[in-house]
Design an enzyme around this catalytic site. Structure first.
Site, PDB file in Angstrom:
ATOM      1  N   ASP A  88       0.868  -1.176   0.000  1.00  0.00           N
ATOM      2  CA  ASP A  88       0.000   0.000   0.000  1.00  0.00           C
ATOM      3  C   ASP A  88       0.910   1.233   0.000  1.00  0.00           C
ATOM      4  O   ASP A  88       2.007   1.185  -0.537  1.00  0.00           O
ATOM      5  CB  ASP A  88      -0.951  -0.033   1.203  1.00  0.00           C
ATOM      6  CG  ASP A  88      -2.270   0.673   0.920  1.00  0.00           C
ATOM      7  OD1 ASP A  88      -2.223   1.847   0.517  1.00  0.00           O
ATOM      8  OD2 ASP A  88      -3.332   0.073   1.115  1.00  0.00           O
ATOM      9  N   HIS A 111       2.335   1.910  -3.150  1.00  0.00           N
ATOM     10  CA  HIS A 111       1.465   2.889  -3.794  1.00  0.00           C
ATOM     11  C   HIS A 111       2.033   4.295  -3.716  1.00  0.00           C
ATOM     12  O   HIS A 111       1.312   5.266  -3.930  1.00  0.00           O
ATOM     13  CB  HIS A 111       0.070   2.856  -3.168  1.00  0.00           C
ATOM     14  CG  HIS A 111      -0.667   1.578  -3.410  1.00  0.00           C
ATOM     15  ND1 HIS A 111      -1.920   1.326  -2.888  1.00  0.00           N
ATOM     16  CD2 HIS A 111      -0.320   0.468  -4.118  1.00  0.00           C
ATOM     17  CE1 HIS A 111      -2.314   0.119  -3.255  1.00  0.00           C
ATOM     18  NE2 HIS A 111      -1.366  -0.425  -4.002  1.00  0.00           N
TER      19      HIS A 111
END
Length: 222
Positions: A88, A111
């Site tokens: 993430d 991310h």
């Protein structure tokens, strides 16, 4: 060393954060290794005057909801000389965060570096003074991202507040899918009602950002 030598298995919404630092002042965190925690790796909440240095976080790139360093309601934090690979956000910066300084960061997989999401559930959000100066992102889904909840088509009031004085500079990106994003129509739910208001994004600077994009469009705004 925090975590496990084995990758996360069957992560769930109630999985624990590996390390939570809560309501602390004059905190120094350095020389820490975190590996394969089930969800958020390090959460820094309601702290003031924080130094994070030489932290290494390692999680598989397909592990959901595994933010590397999550910052919320924290003022005066410096993150430097750290290497984060996760599934993430490498670093996520949420409501109430002020004067966040990030330098000498290596990010990937993951991310990228995210401010937000802000303004969910009609909430007020205030973030200011975020400075990323010196980072390398490789093979990430996003590069540097600002995300606020939906704000279009009048149905009911959305979030409010400000996200201001943001600077991203001296950043190298290698094969990043979405290098630069300001998304004011963000939604992480199956279905979201459109809103009539949102968090205001103001005074964002991008300087000396170079590298390669894995997609045709390297910059996106909504």
């Amino acid at each position: 060393m925090v975590g496990s030598d084995s990758p996360p298995v069957h992560p769930c919404t109630k999985a624990p954060t590996a390390l939570t630092l809560y309501n602390l002042k004059n905190l120094n965190l350095k020389n820490l290794r975190v590996r394969n925690a089930q969800q958020i790796q390090i959460s820094i909440e309601k702290c003031n005057n924080v130094s994070v240095k030489n932290v290494e976080i390692t999680v598989l790139g397909d592990s959901p909801n595994t933010d590397g360093i999550h910052i919320t309601n924290t003022q005066n934090i410096r993150i430097s000389n750290s290497d984060i690979g996760t599934g993430d956000d490498c670093i996520s910066i949420e409501d109430g965060s002020q004067n966040v300084q990030i330098s000498d960061l290596t990010c990937g997989p993951g991310h990228g570096i995210s401010i937000g999401s802000l303004g969910d559930d009609n909430s007020k959000a205030y973030v200011s003074g975020i400075n990323v100066d010196g980072a390398k992102l490789s093979e990430t889904d996003n590069g540097v991202r600002i995300k606020t909840y939906q704000s279009r088509f009048f149905i009911r009031p959305g979030g409010s507040g400000t996200d201001k004085n943001i600077k991203f500079q001296n950043i190298r990106m290698d094969n990043v899918k979405n290098p630069i994003i300001i998304d004011q129509n963000y939604c992480d739910k199956d279905k979201s009602e459109q809103q009539e208001s949102a968090v205001r994004v103001n005074n964002v600077v991008y300087r000396n950002i170079s590298g390669t994009s894995a997609t045709d469009v390297a910059r996106y705004s909504a």
